[in-house]
Design a protein around this motif. Structure first.
Motif, PDB file in Angstrom:
ATOM      1  N   HIS A  92      -8.286 -40.813 -70.144  1.00 58.09           N
ATOM      2  CA  HIS A  92      -8.763 -41.845 -69.004  1.00 58.09           C
ATOM      3  C   HIS A  92     -10.279 -42.265 -69.125  1.00 58.09           C
ATOM      4  CE1 HIS A  92      -9.096 -43.258 -64.826  1.00 58.09           C
ATOM      5  NE2 HIS A  92     -10.046 -42.720 -64.582  1.00 58.09           N
ATOM      6  N   LEU A  93     -11.165 -41.558 -69.601  1.00 58.77           N
ATOM      7  CA  LEU A  93     -12.397 -41.781 -70.197  1.00 58.77           C
ATOM      8  C   LEU A  93     -12.451 -42.740 -71.157  1.00 58.77           C
ATOM      9  CD1 LEU A  93     -15.378 -41.392 -69.951  1.00 58.77           C
ATOM     10  CD2 LEU A  93     -15.404 -39.574 -71.411  1.00 58.77           C
ATOM     11  N   GLN A  94     -11.536 -42.644 -72.087  1.00 58.30           N
ATOM     12  CA  GLN A  94     -11.490 -43.779 -73.276  1.00 58.30           C
ATOM     13  C   GLN A  94     -10.919 -44.958 -72.613  1.00 58.30           C
ATOM     14  OE1 GLN A  94      -8.316 -42.501 -76.402  1.00 58.30           O
ATOM     15  NE2 GLN A  94      -9.434 -43.985 -78.004  1.00 58.30           N
ATOM     16  N   GLU A  95      -9.874 -45.107 -71.700  1.00 58.79           N
ATOM     17  CA  GLU A  95      -9.387 -46.454 -71.082  1.00 58.79           C
ATOM     18  C   GLU A  95     -10.643 -46.928 -70.365  1.00 58.79           C
ATOM     19  OE1 GLU A  95      -6.594 -47.964 -71.458  1.00 58.79           O
ATOM     20  OE2 GLU A  95      -6.037 -46.157 -72.883  1.00 58.79           O
ATOM     21  N   LYS A  98     -13.101 -48.769 -72.817  1.00 61.80           N
ATOM     22  CA  LYS A  98     -12.344 -49.832 -73.268  1.00 61.80           C
ATOM     23  C   LYS A  98     -12.454 -51.062 -72.035  1.00 61.80           C
ATOM     24  CE  LYS A  98      -8.909 -48.173 -76.354  1.00 61.80           C
ATOM     25  NZ  LYS A  98      -7.515 -47.591 -76.737  1.00 61.80           N
ATOM     26  N   SER A  99     -12.224 -50.723 -71.039  1.00 61.98           N
ATOM     27  CA  SER A  99     -12.510 -51.460 -69.675  1.00 61.98           C
ATOM     28  C   SER A  99     -13.816 -52.020 -69.764  1.00 61.98           C
ATOM     29  CB  SER A  99     -11.825 -51.062 -68.755  1.00 61.98           C
ATOM     30  OG  SER A  99     -10.510 -50.662 -68.490  1.00 61.98           O
ATOM     31  N   SER A 104     -17.849 -55.990 -70.328  1.00 61.06           N
ATOM     32  CA  SER A 104     -19.106 -56.443 -70.764  1.00 61.06           C
ATOM     33  C   SER A 104     -19.186 -57.704 -71.909  1.00 61.06           C
ATOM     34  CB  SER A 104     -19.698 -55.266 -71.537  1.00 61.06           C
ATOM     35  OG  SER A 104     -21.089 -55.590 -72.302  1.00 61.06           O
ATOM     36  N   LYS A 105     -18.029 -57.736 -72.629  1.00 58.56           N
ATOM     37  CA  LYS A 105     -17.724 -58.828 -73.616  1.00 58.56           C
ATOM     38  C   LYS A 105     -17.694 -59.940 -72.929  1.00 58.56           C
ATOM     39  CE  LYS A 105     -14.905 -60.242 -77.644  1.00 58.56           C
ATOM     40  NZ  LYS A 105     -13.628 -59.889 -78.415  1.00 58.56           N
ATOM     41  N   LYS A 106     -16.717 -60.038 -71.874  1.00 58.54           N
ATOM     42  CA  LYS A 106     -16.616 -61.279 -71.056  1.00 58.54           C
ATOM     43  C   LYS A 106     -17.790 -61.735 -70.221  1.00 58.54           C
ATOM     44  CE  LYS A 106     -12.270 -62.044 -71.516  1.00 58.54           C
ATOM     45  NZ  LYS A 106     -11.769 -63.181 -72.274  1.00 58.54           N
ATOM     46  N   ILE A 107     -18.614 -60.729 -69.758  1.00 55.93           N
ATOM     47  CA  ILE A 107     -19.787 -60.937 -69.088  1.00 55.93           C
ATOM     48  C   ILE A 107     -20.588 -61.735 -70.095  1.00 55.93           C
ATOM     49  CG2 ILE A 107     -21.904 -60.274 -67.963  1.00 55.93           C
ATOM     50  CD1 ILE A 107     -20.185 -58.086 -66.917  1.00 55.93           C
ATOM     51  N   ASP A 108     -20.865 -61.219 -71.245  1.00 57.75           N
ATOM     52  CA  ASP A 108     -21.564 -62.110 -72.199  1.00 57.75           C
ATOM     53  C   ASP A 108     -21.076 -63.535 -72.745  1.00 57.75           C
ATOM     54  OD1 ASP A 108     -23.207 -59.676 -72.761  1.00 57.75           O
ATOM     55  OD2 ASP A 108     -22.106 -59.142 -74.332  1.00 57.75           O
ATOM     56  N   GLU A 109     -19.824 -63.521 -72.775  1.00 59.62           N
ATOM     57  CA  GLU A 109     -19.269 -64.884 -73.015  1.00 59.62           C
ATOM     58  C   GLU A 109     -19.714 -65.840 -71.896  1.00 59.62           C
ATOM     59  OE1 GLU A 109     -15.122 -64.268 -73.527  1.00 59.62           O
ATOM     60  OE2 GLU A 109     -15.260 -63.214 -75.427  1.00 59.62           O
ATOM     61  N   TYR A 110     -19.467 -65.397 -70.645  1.00 57.76           N
ATOM     62  CA  TYR A 110     -19.607 -66.148 -69.639  1.00 57.76           C
ATOM     63  C   TYR A 110     -21.276 -66.425 -69.615  1.00 57.76           C
ATOM     64  CZ  TYR A 110     -15.130 -64.965 -67.768  1.00 57.76           C
ATOM     65  OH  TYR A 110     -13.511 -64.476 -67.443  1.00 57.76           O
TER      66      TYR A 110
END
Length: 273
Positions: A92-95, A98-99, A104-110
Motif C-alpha cells: 500500500h505504501l509503495q502504491e 507511486k501516486s 508530483s510529475k504532473k504538477i511539475d509539467e503543469y
C-alpha cells in the motif's frame, strides 16, 4: 511472551502424597481424562513412571502433544497474519509513493506549461504595446498640422475657415489665407442652449504655419479663446496624468510630444514622446 503460560506449562508442583505413592493417582488421572485435557506437569513422577506401560499413558501423551501442536499452529497463524499485514502495508505504501510521484510529475509539467504560457502572454503584451505605440505615433503624425481652437462662439451658417483666419490675424498677428488652410470644422455633437461652444479643429497645409500659430498662443491669455494641439486619445490621457503629477503649469505639449518640469527652475524633460 510468557512461553510457559502460552503452552500451559505451569509451575504447579506434583502431588507426592501417600495416595499418589500407593497408585491411586493413576486411577484419578483416568477419571479426569474424560472431563479435561491433562498436562504432563499434572502427573506425579511416580505415577508417570508407573503409567508408562499403561494404555492410558499414550492417550495422555497424545492429548499433550495435540495441545502443543495447536498452540504452535496458533503462534504460526499469528506470525503469518502479522507478516501478511506488513506485506500489505508495504504494498500500500509503495502504491501511495507511486501516486505521489505521478502527481508530483504532473504538477511539475503543469507548472512548466504555466511558465511557458505566462512568458508567451508577456511577449504578446509587449508586442501589443509596441503596436499600440506605433499606431499612436502614426495617428499623431497625421495630426501634426492640426490645432484646436477653444471658446469660439458658434453661429448658424458660420464659415469656420473665415472665423479661424480672423481670430488668428486679430489676436495672434499671424496672417493666414484660405490657401493656408486645408480644412476646418466643429468637432462633437451640437449643443443646445448657451453651453460651452464646441472646439474648432484646424488643419493647415504647412507644418510651419501650424507652429507659427502655436508658438504665439500665449497672446490669447486673459481671453476666452485658447489654442491647443490636436492629440490622440492615448496622448490626451498621458497629458492628464502628467498634469495631475506635476501640476498644470509644469506640463505642456510641443509637436505632439509631452514635456514636464518638476520645478519652475528645472530643465524640461520628455514625459511621452
Amino acid at each position: 511472551m510468557d512461553i510457559a503460560k502460552f503452552f500451559d506449562i505451569g509451575s504447579k508442583k506434583r502431588d507426592l502424597s501417600d495416595e499418589s505413592k500407593k497408585g491411586e493417582g493413576s486411577k484419578k488421572i483416568k477419571e479426569d481424562q474424560a472431563s479435561s485435557p491433562i498436562s504432563l506437569t499434572d502427573i506425579p513422577d511416580e505415577v508417570f513412571i508407573e503409567g508408562l506401560n499403561s494404555p492410558g499413558t499414550m492417550k495422555i501423551l497424545f492429548n499433550c502433544l495435540q495441545n502443543l501442536e495447536n498452540k504452535v499452529k496458533d503462534m504460526f497463524t499469528i506470525l503469518s497474519e502479522s507478516k501478511e499485514s506488513q506485506i500489505k502495508g508495504a504494498n500500500h505504501l509503495q502504491e501511495l509513493t507511486k501516486s505521489v510521484d505521478f502527481m508530483s510529475k504532473k504538477i511539475d509539467e503543469y507548472e512548466e506549461e504555466r511558465i511557458k504560457k505566462d512568458k508567451k502572454i508577456k511577449d504578446l503584451e509587449k508586442e501589443i504595446k509596441v503596436l499600440e505605440e506605433s499606431v499612436d505615433k502614426n495617428q499623431q503624425y497625421s495630426r501634426r498640422n492640426c490645432l484646436l481652437i477653444h471658446g469660439v462662439k458658434e453661429n448658424n451658417g458660420e464659415n469656420t475657415d473665415t472665423v479661424v483666419m480672423n481670430i488668428i490675424k486679430e489676436n495672434l498677428d499671424v496672417d493666414l489665407n484660405e490657401i493656408s488652410i486645408d480644412r476646418s470644422h466643429r468637432i462633437g455633437k451640437p449643443r443646445d442652449g448657451e453651453g460651452r461652444p464646441r472646439p474648432i479643429i484646424l488643419k493647415l497645409v504647412r507644418h510651419n504655419d501650424k507652429m507659427k500659430v502655436f508658438r504665439v498662443k500665449k497672446k490669447l491669455k486673459g481671453k476666452n479663446i485658447s489654442v491647443t494641439e490636436s492629440l490622440t486619445k492615448f496622448r490626451v490621457q498621458k497629458l492628464k496624468e502628467a498634469k495631475e503629477r506635476y501640476g498644470q503649469k509644469n506640463v505642456w505639449t510641443n509637436d505632439g510630444k509631452i514635456f514636464y518640469k518638476e520645478s519652475e527652475n528645472d530643465r524640461p524633460k520628455v514625459y511621452y514622446d
